[in-house]
Design a protein around this motif. Structure first.
Motif, PDB file in Angstrom:
ATOM      1  N   VAL A 183       0.957  -1.136   0.059  1.00  0.00           N
ATOM      2  CA  VAL A 183      -0.116   0.063  -0.037  1.00  0.00           C
ATOM      3  C   VAL A 183       0.931   1.445  -0.051  1.00  0.00           C
ATOM      4  CG1 VAL A 183      -1.785   1.399   1.367  1.00  0.00           C
ATOM      5  CG2 VAL A 183      -2.146  -1.140   1.128  1.00  0.00           C
ATOM      6  N   GLN A 184       1.880   1.244   0.797  1.00  0.00           N
ATOM      7  CA  GLN A 184       2.943   2.325   1.010  1.00  0.00           C
ATOM      8  C   GLN A 184       3.567   2.772  -0.438  1.00  0.00           C
ATOM      9  OE1 GLN A 184       3.274   4.718   3.595  1.00  0.00           O
ATOM     10  NE2 GLN A 184       1.273   3.791   4.268  1.00  0.00           N
ATOM     11  N   LEU A 185       4.009   1.481  -1.291  1.00  0.00           N
ATOM     12  CA  LEU A 185       4.459   1.801  -2.479  1.00  0.00           C
ATOM     13  C   LEU A 185       3.461   2.418  -3.345  1.00  0.00           C
ATOM     14  CD1 LEU A 185       7.010   1.199  -4.088  1.00  0.00           C
ATOM     15  CD2 LEU A 185       6.096  -0.862  -4.614  1.00  0.00           C
ATOM     16  N   GLY A 186       2.287   2.094  -3.414  1.00  0.00           N
ATOM     17  CA  GLY A 186       1.217   2.661  -4.203  1.00  0.00           C
ATOM     18  C   GLY A 186       0.993   4.083  -3.837  1.00  0.00           C
ATOM     19  N   LEU A 187       1.157   4.359  -2.414  1.00  0.00           N
ATOM     20  CA  LEU A 187       0.994   5.523  -2.005  1.00  0.00           C
ATOM     21  C   LEU A 187       2.175   6.616  -2.708  1.00  0.00           C
ATOM     22  CD1 LEU A 187       0.229   6.982   1.402  1.00  0.00           C
ATOM     23  CD2 LEU A 187       2.182   7.687   0.282  1.00  0.00           C
ATOM     24  N   ARG A 188       3.173   6.145  -2.561  1.00  0.00           N
ATOM     25  CA  ARG A 188       4.221   6.879  -3.146  1.00  0.00           C
ATOM     26  C   ARG A 188       4.106   7.081  -4.871  1.00  0.00           C
ATOM     27  NH1 ARG A 188       9.158   3.192  -1.882  1.00  0.00           N
ATOM     28  NH2 ARG A 188      10.097   4.149  -3.652  1.00  0.00           N
ATOM     29  N   LEU A 189       3.781   6.368  -5.495  1.00  0.00           N
ATOM     30  CA  LEU A 189       3.461   6.451  -7.012  1.00  0.00           C
ATOM     31  C   LEU A 189       2.224   7.326  -7.007  1.00  0.00           C
ATOM     32  CD1 LEU A 189       3.765   5.877  -9.781  1.00  0.00           C
ATOM     33  CD2 LEU A 189       2.168   3.734  -9.594  1.00  0.00           C
ATOM     34  N   GLY A 190       1.049   7.380  -6.152  1.00  0.00           N
ATOM     35  CA  GLY A 190      -0.009   7.856  -6.349  1.00  0.00           C
ATOM     36  C   GLY A 190       0.211   9.569  -6.196  1.00  0.00           C
ATOM     37  N   ARG A 191       1.248   9.875  -5.253  1.00  0.00           N
ATOM     38  CA  ARG A 191       1.652  11.324  -5.244  1.00  0.00           C
ATOM     39  C   ARG A 191       2.229  11.737  -6.268  1.00  0.00           C
ATOM     40  NH1 ARG A 191       3.981  10.380   1.001  1.00  0.00           N
ATOM     41  NH2 ARG A 191       2.079  10.434   1.964  1.00  0.00           N
ATOM     42  N   LEU A 192       2.962  11.069  -7.297  1.00  0.00           N
ATOM     43  CA  LEU A 192       3.664  11.410  -8.405  1.00  0.00           C
ATOM     44  C   LEU A 192       2.853  11.637  -9.552  1.00  0.00           C
ATOM     45  CD1 LEU A 192       6.809   9.318  -7.945  1.00  0.00           C
ATOM     46  CD2 LEU A 192       6.603  11.549  -7.612  1.00  0.00           C
TER      47      LEU A 192
END
Length: 155
Positions: free
Chosen positions: A13-22
């Motif tokens: 989930v945290q990896l997805g969050l990092r992508l989502g911010r970009l």
């Protein structure tokens, strides 16, 4: 290509969050992986990175095919598992979302065959052991490769 291993569902989930911010308007994320590979967990993270209200449950739209979430950008979350091919998605009018003002996240993107946009972030998730996942990112154009490089640097 960038490859990351996560050790838990929360790390995915945290990896997805990092992508989502970009991600920005018109970005398209194609998710690949077997059942249980972590695609929906990753999509939950993207939703968080797009500032979708944390009280909103982000679930796989297996039966509805599309869930729309409001955040800093609209998130169009597709699950194409039940579709037979690109003709069916074309008949349902999905292309208007693919080139819209929001972000598209598409589980089972292989069902689109050759109907993917030119610029796609392909994310392949593979189950390793326990809750560990191998997540591979690949971009199909300059913008998507730039996002992936930024993701590499945000870790």
């Amino acid at each position: 290509m960038v490859v990351v291993e996560t050790s838990s569902a929360e790390a995915t989930v945290q990896l997805g969050l990092r992508l989502g911010r970009l991600l920005g308007p018109g970005d398209f994320v194609a998710l690949f992986g077997e059942l249980g590979a972590g695609k929906t967990q990753f999509a939950k993270g993207i939703a968080a990175g797009l500032a979708v209200d944390p009280a909103t449950p982000v679930t796989s739209p297996t039966y509805t095919i599309l869930n729309v979430y409001q955040g800093r950008l609209p998130l169009y979350h597709f699950d194409l598992y039940r579709l037979q091919g690109a003709e069916e998605s074309a008949a349902l009018g999905f292309e208007e979302y693919f080139y819209g003002k929001g972000v598209c996240v598409v589980e089972w993107s292989e069902r689109l065959e050759d109907e993917l946009p030119e610029e796609v972030i392909s994310v392949t998730l593979a189950h390793l052991e326990h809750d560990s996942r191998r997540v591979a990112f690949e971009g199909s154009g300059p913008r998507t490769r730039e996002i992936i490089e930024a993701l590499r640097g945000s870790g």
